[in-house]
Design a protein around this motif. Structure first.
Motif, PDB file in Angstrom:
ATOM      1  N   GLU A  57      15.919  61.956  -4.353  1.00 41.33           N
ATOM      2  CA  GLU A  57      15.836  62.121  -5.802  1.00 41.33           C
ATOM      3  C   GLU A  57      15.600  63.574  -6.186  1.00 41.33           C
ATOM      4  OE1 GLU A  57      13.795  59.513  -9.287  1.00 41.33           O
ATOM      5  OE2 GLU A  57      12.430  60.297  -7.757  1.00 41.33           O
ATOM      6  N   PRO A  78      12.790  60.989 -17.410  1.00 42.99           N
ATOM      7  CA  PRO A  78      12.876  61.236 -15.971  1.00 42.99           C
ATOM      8  C   PRO A  78      12.800  62.727 -15.664  1.00 42.99           C
ATOM      9  CG  PRO A  78      14.546  59.670 -16.662  1.00 42.99           C
ATOM     10  CD  PRO A  78      13.952  60.252 -17.907  1.00 42.99           C
ATOM     11  N   GLN A  82      17.009  54.662  -9.171  1.00 42.66           N
ATOM     12  CA  GLN A  82      16.391  53.447  -9.700  1.00 42.66           C
ATOM     13  C   GLN A  82      17.208  52.213  -9.334  1.00 42.66           C
ATOM     14  OE1 GLN A  82      13.310  53.366 -11.133  1.00 42.66           O
ATOM     15  NE2 GLN A  82      13.626  51.184 -10.719  1.00 42.66           N
ATOM     16  N   THR A  83      18.526  52.352  -9.344  1.00 47.66           N
ATOM     17  CA  THR A  83      19.395  51.246  -8.938  1.00 47.66           C
ATOM     18  C   THR A  83      19.128  50.883  -7.475  1.00 47.66           C
ATOM     19  OG1 THR A  83      21.114  51.958 -10.482  1.00 47.66           O
ATOM     20  CG2 THR A  83      21.781  50.485  -8.690  1.00 47.66           C
ATOM     21  N   SER A 142      17.301  64.650 -12.165  1.00 48.04           N
ATOM     22  CA  SER A 142      18.628  64.205 -12.597  1.00 48.04           C
ATOM     23  C   SER A 142      19.114  63.004 -11.821  1.00 48.04           C
ATOM     24  CB  SER A 142      19.631  65.354 -12.458  1.00 48.04           C
ATOM     25  OG  SER A 142      19.703  65.795 -11.112  1.00 48.04           O
ATOM     26  N   ASP A 184      25.453  59.636  -7.356  1.00 46.25           N
ATOM     27  CA  ASP A 184      26.194  58.596  -8.097  1.00 46.25           C
ATOM     28  C   ASP A 184      26.939  57.699  -7.108  1.00 46.25           C
ATOM     29  OD1 ASP A 184      25.288  59.786 -10.374  1.00 46.25           O
ATOM     30  OD2 ASP A 184      27.191  60.774 -10.877  1.00 46.25           O
ATOM     31  N   ASN A 205      17.329  60.423 -11.019  1.00 50.34           N
ATOM     32  CA  ASN A 205      16.433  59.291 -11.235  1.00 50.34           C
ATOM     33  C   ASN A 205      17.191  57.993 -11.471  1.00 50.34           C
ATOM     34  OD1 ASN A 205      14.910  57.564 -13.561  1.00 50.34           O
ATOM     35  ND2 ASN A 205      13.448  58.370 -12.050  1.00 50.34           N
ATOM     36  N   SER A 206      18.247  58.035 -12.277  1.00 51.76           N
ATOM     37  CA  SER A 206      18.994  56.822 -12.608  1.00 51.76           C
ATOM     38  C   SER A 206      19.648  56.217 -11.375  1.00 51.76           C
ATOM     39  CB  SER A 206      20.062  57.129 -13.667  1.00 51.76           C
ATOM     40  OG  SER A 206      20.832  55.989 -13.955  1.00 51.76           O
TER      41      SER A 206
END
Length: 316
Positions: free
Chosen positions: A85, A6, A15-16, A9, A92, A11-12
């Motif tokens: 993003e 990715p 994605q959710t 930072s 988070d 990205n995770s």
């Protein structure tokens, strides 16, 4: 095992969100030239305008000049997610809520960022919130604005300092994603300015009459303001109104029963009363063409406009 690394930072976390789909905005649009048929001539003429419509239902979303390029809500949401993003905000546990109104002509996407949470003057906590809006019917351009959501009362506290529109673009097809990502990071600085203003408001005393006048100005209830200027008390004013004003009654009741008691007779309590109305008050408009997301947005703008037009932004 995937070898794709990715680039961002966030990205995770995004994605959710992406895996959750598009909700009520999950539809496509097309553009077609408008034609008209004068009764006296019986000949079909081609208009200089084009209509934007939903491909799934055929519902008309807006009419524009031929040069207008319609961007589907899904593409707008993808762009907003890409902007987030690329920002320096911590995403988070971020929550995304998608709403549409007017058959999909207007789209609202709210993001709540619990990692950016601060204490309010009365000891509650408020989390940074971003609202992305766009429309096909000319109501507004693509815009991301900042606000805060209080945990105890869930009021959405509209921001009134700094640049309220954190990111704004007239033509959504030409959005600068990289620039947008850098700009919305400024919402953290705006949030800090708001906190300073809230603290000043907590110290600014307000009488019942001053509070009532603030509510009336927010609602543009000119008759109520006239009666107040003549010396009538708020309860008498509500009874003397030529037509019942349920929004003014709602604010006055909330001021007396909740916020003045809990927060004290100050402008912070006035502000919370107004944001309670803009967030929670029932709508008198029963039309199926308007949903609660559109109503809330209009009310938030009414609160923001009332405060900006007063001198309370300079209280700090």
């Amino acid at each position: 095992m995937s070898t794709v690394i990715p680039m961002f930072s966030n990205n995770s976390a995004l994605q959710t969100i992406r895996d959750g789909g598009y909700g009520s905005a999950d539809f496509d649009v097309e553009t077609a030239p408008l034609t008209y048929l004068p009764e006296s001539q019986g000949i079909k003429f081609l208009s200089s305008k084009s209509v934007i419509y939903r491909t799934d239902t055929g519902a008309e979303l807006g009419v524009h000049g031929r040069g207008y390029k319609a961007v589907p809500p899904k593409a707008m949401i993808d762009t907003t997610r890409n902007i987030l993003e690329r920002s320096d905000l911590c995403l988070d546990n971020m929550k995304e809520r998608i709403d549409t109104s007017h058959d999909g002509a207007r789209t609202f996407v709210q993001y709540k960022l619990p990692e950016h949470t601060y204490q309010t003057p009365d000891g509650d906590e408020a989390a940074l919130s971003l609202l992305a809006i766009t429309s096909f019917d000319g109501t507004w351009p693509f815009m991301i604005s900042a606000a805060a959501v209080q945990y105890a009362c869930t009021n959405q506290q509209v921001f009134v300092t700094g640049e309220v529109a954190v990111y704004k673009a007239k033509h959504t097809q030409a959005l600068d994603i990289e620039h947008g990502g850098r700009v919305i990071t400024k919402s953290l600085a705006v949030f800090e300015q708001e906190r300073e203003l809230w603290r000043a408001w907590h110290k600014k005393e307000q009488t019942d009459r001053q509070a009532f006048n603030c509510f009336a100005k927010t609602l543009k209830a000119t008759k109520a303001l006239e009666l107040s200027a003549e010396g009538h008390q708020p309860e008498d004013i509500l009874n003397k109104m030529p037509r019942r004003n349920t929004s003014l009654e709602y604010m006055w009741n909330k001021w007396n029963s909740v916020y003045r008691k809990r927060l004290g007779g100050n402008y912070w309590a006035v502000y919370n009363t107004m944001t309670d109305w803009s967030t929670h008050a029932p709508s008198a408009r029963a039309s199926t063409m308007v949903n609660i997301a559109a109503v809330k947005n209009q009310r938030h703008e009414a609160v923001r406009s009332a405060i900006v037009s007063s001198d309370m932004r300079r209280a700090a």
